[in-house]
Scaffold this motif. Structure first.
Motif, PDB file in Angstrom:
ATOM      1  N   ARG A  14       0.839  -1.216   0.000  1.00  0.00           N
ATOM      2  CA  ARG A  14       0.000   0.000   0.000  1.00  0.00           C
ATOM      3  C   ARG A  14       0.864   1.253   0.000  1.00  0.00           C
ATOM      4  N   SER A  15       1.979   1.213   0.732  1.00  0.00           N
ATOM      5  CA  SER A  15       2.842   2.395   0.820  1.00  0.00           C
ATOM      6  C   SER A  15       3.527   2.697  -0.508  1.00  0.00           C
ATOM      7  N   ARG A  16       3.603   1.735  -1.397  1.00  0.00           N
ATOM      8  CA  ARG A  16       4.252   1.915  -2.698  1.00  0.00           C
ATOM      9  C   ARG A  16       3.267   2.274  -3.807  1.00  0.00           C
ATOM     10  N   ALA A 101      10.840 -14.063 -14.107  1.00  0.00           N
ATOM     11  CA  ALA A 101      10.721 -14.527 -15.491  1.00  0.00           C
ATOM     12  C   ALA A 101      10.510 -13.371 -16.461  1.00  0.00           C
ATOM     13  N   ARG A 102       9.851 -12.302 -16.001  1.00  0.00           N
ATOM     14  CA  ARG A 102       9.550 -11.171 -16.875  1.00  0.00           C
ATOM     15  C   ARG A 102      10.461  -9.970 -16.653  1.00  0.00           C
ATOM     16  N   GLY A 103      11.406 -10.101 -15.743  1.00  0.00           N
ATOM     17  CA  GLY A 103      12.348  -9.020 -15.494  1.00  0.00           C
ATOM     18  C   GLY A 103      11.721  -7.815 -14.813  1.00  0.00           C
ATOM     19  N   LEU A 104      10.761  -8.053 -13.917  1.00  0.00           N
ATOM     20  CA  LEU A 104      10.056  -6.963 -13.234  1.00  0.00           C
ATOM     21  C   LEU A 104      10.579  -6.780 -11.812  1.00  0.00           C
ATOM     22  N   VAL A 105      10.535  -5.554 -11.336  1.00  0.00           N
ATOM     23  CA  VAL A 105      10.904  -5.235  -9.959  1.00  0.00           C
ATOM     24  C   VAL A 105       9.658  -4.891  -9.149  1.00  0.00           C
ATOM     25  N   HIS A 106       8.641  -4.362  -9.826  1.00  0.00           N
ATOM     26  CA  HIS A 106       7.371  -3.985  -9.201  1.00  0.00           C
ATOM     27  C   HIS A 106       6.228  -4.643  -9.958  1.00  0.00           C
ATOM     28  N   ILE A 107       5.159  -4.960  -9.212  1.00  0.00           N
ATOM     29  CA  ILE A 107       3.971  -5.511  -9.852  1.00  0.00           C
ATOM     30  C   ILE A 107       2.750  -5.034  -9.066  1.00  0.00           C
ATOM     31  N   PRO A 108       1.757  -4.471  -9.754  1.00  0.00           N
ATOM     32  CA  PRO A 108       0.562  -3.986  -9.054  1.00  0.00           C
ATOM     33  C   PRO A 108      -0.262  -5.133  -8.460  1.00  0.00           C
ATOM     34  N   VAL A 109      -0.862  -4.839  -7.323  1.00  0.00           N
ATOM     35  CA  VAL A 109      -1.808  -5.758  -6.687  1.00  0.00           C
ATOM     36  C   VAL A 109      -3.191  -5.190  -6.970  1.00  0.00           C
ATOM     37  N   VAL A 110      -4.070  -5.999  -7.559  1.00  0.00           N
ATOM     38  CA  VAL A 110      -5.416  -5.536  -7.879  1.00  0.00           C
ATOM     39  C   VAL A 110      -6.446  -6.470  -7.260  1.00  0.00           C
ATOM     40  N   ASP A 111      -7.645  -5.921  -7.034  1.00  0.00           N
ATOM     41  CA  ASP A 111      -8.743  -6.747  -6.531  1.00  0.00           C
ATOM     42  C   ASP A 111      -9.471  -7.378  -7.719  1.00  0.00           C
ATOM     43  N   THR A 112     -10.567  -8.060  -7.440  1.00  0.00           N
ATOM     44  CA  THR A 112     -11.297  -8.761  -8.501  1.00  0.00           C
ATOM     45  C   THR A 112     -11.925  -7.803  -9.508  1.00  0.00           C
ATOM     46  N   GLU A 113     -12.080  -6.541  -9.130  1.00  0.00           N
ATOM     47  CA  GLU A 113     -12.636  -5.528 -10.034  1.00  0.00           C
ATOM     48  C   GLU A 113     -11.554  -4.795 -10.818  1.00  0.00           C
ATOM     49  N   GLY A 114     -10.289  -5.139 -10.567  1.00  0.00           N
ATOM     50  CA  GLY A 114      -9.195  -4.474 -11.256  1.00  0.00           C
ATOM     51  C   GLY A 114      -8.744  -3.188 -10.601  1.00  0.00           C
ATOM     52  N   ARG A 115      -9.186  -2.949  -9.372  1.00  0.00           N
ATOM     53  CA  ARG A 115      -8.782  -1.738  -8.652  1.00  0.00           C
ATOM     54  C   ARG A 115      -7.489  -2.008  -7.877  1.00  0.00           C
ATOM     55  N   SER A 117      -4.633  -2.055  -5.099  1.00  0.00           N
ATOM     56  CA  SER A 117      -4.576  -1.915  -3.647  1.00  0.00           C
ATOM     57  C   SER A 117      -3.143  -1.787  -3.157  1.00  0.00           C
ATOM     58  N   GLY A 118      -2.187  -1.953  -4.067  1.00  0.00           N
ATOM     59  CA  GLY A 118      -0.797  -1.842  -3.679  1.00  0.00           C
ATOM     60  C   GLY A 118       0.115  -2.167  -4.846  1.00  0.00           C
ATOM     61  N   VAL A 119       1.405  -2.125  -4.563  1.00  0.00           N
ATOM     62  CA  VAL A 119       2.423  -2.501  -5.540  1.00  0.00           C
ATOM     63  C   VAL A 119       3.453  -3.356  -4.810  1.00  0.00           C
ATOM     64  N   VAL A 120       3.627  -4.587  -5.277  1.00  0.00           N
ATOM     65  CA  VAL A 120       4.632  -5.470  -4.686  1.00  0.00           C
ATOM     66  C   VAL A 120       5.991  -5.074  -5.242  1.00  0.00           C
ATOM     67  N   ASN A 121       6.932  -4.902  -4.344  1.00  0.00           N
ATOM     68  CA  ASN A 121       8.326  -4.670  -4.702  1.00  0.00           C
ATOM     69  C   ASN A 121       9.063  -5.976  -4.418  1.00  0.00           C
ATOM     70  N   ALA A 122       9.891  -6.412  -5.342  1.00  0.00           N
ATOM     71  CA  ALA A 122      10.598  -7.686  -5.176  1.00  0.00           C
ATOM     72  C   ALA A 122      11.390  -7.717  -3.876  1.00  0.00           C
ATOM     73  N   ARG A 123      11.998  -6.614  -3.507  1.00  0.00           N
ATOM     74  CA  ARG A 123      12.796  -6.562  -2.277  1.00  0.00           C
ATOM     75  C   ARG A 123      11.925  -6.823  -1.040  1.00  0.00           C
ATOM     76  N   ASP A 124      10.733  -6.222  -0.996  1.00  0.00           N
ATOM     77  CA  ASP A 124       9.829  -6.448   0.140  1.00  0.00           C
ATOM     78  C   ASP A 124       9.412  -7.908   0.223  1.00  0.00           C
ATOM     79  N   ALA A 125       9.093  -8.492  -0.933  1.00  0.00           N
ATOM     80  CA  ALA A 125       8.659  -9.890  -0.960  1.00  0.00           C
ATOM     81  C   ALA A 125       9.794 -10.817  -0.527  1.00  0.00           C
ATOM     82  N   LEU A 126      10.990 -10.575  -1.032  1.00  0.00           N
ATOM     83  CA  LEU A 126      12.131 -11.401  -0.644  1.00  0.00           C
ATOM     84  C   LEU A 126      12.437 -11.273   0.842  1.00  0.00           C
TER      85      LEU A 126
END
Length: 148
Positions: A14-16, A101-115, A117-126
């Protein structure tokens, strides 16, 4: 294998999250990105559904084609429309694998409606998966040593 979900890093995700409308001028998008450690903004429609993303790299590439202050491009003109995203219920391992696999550092988090709610950063996940591994290792060590 870990069962940690994207929701386990919801606060960091959410902070990202930065969102803009499709008609936002690139100068404004650049201003938003320049003041943060975030390198991606989510472009949303009037219903706040994600319709694309703009990265710092997109802006640098586009500004290289502009003629000084005459750059009046908008987010929808350069945004990536075919966006890879995830859901809060997705596993962190799977999301990280997809990002790698896709060379991404960030990926959006969306709900079932496509809204978004956040952005996953690879560093946070790791970091989250590393902490989980360290906790599991400590539990196993305590069990083997008869402490627990």
């Amino acid at each position: 294998m870990s069962t940690k979900q994207v929701s386990s890093i919801a606060a960091a995700a959410r902070s990202r999250l930065l969102t803009v409308r499709a008609d936002t001028l690139l100068r404004e998008v650049a201003r938003l990105l320049s003041g943060t450690q975030i390198s991606l903004v989510v472009v949303c429609d009037q219903e706040q559904r994600m319709i694309g993303v703009v990265t710092k790299s997109d802006i640098v590439r586009q500004i290289g084609h502009c003629a000084g202050s005459a750059c009046i491009d908008t987010a929808d003109g350069i945004m990536t429309k075919d966006v890879v995203s995830c859901r809060a219920t997705d596993g962190l391992h799977e999301v990280l694998s997809m990002m790698q696999a896709r060379g991404l550092v960030h990926i959006p988090v969306v709900d079932t409606e496509g809204r978004p709610s956040g952005v996953v950063n690879a560093r946070d996940a790791l970091r989250e998966l590393l902490l989980e591994g360290q906790y599991e290792e400590a539990l196993l060590r305590d069990y083997v040593m008869g402490v627990g």
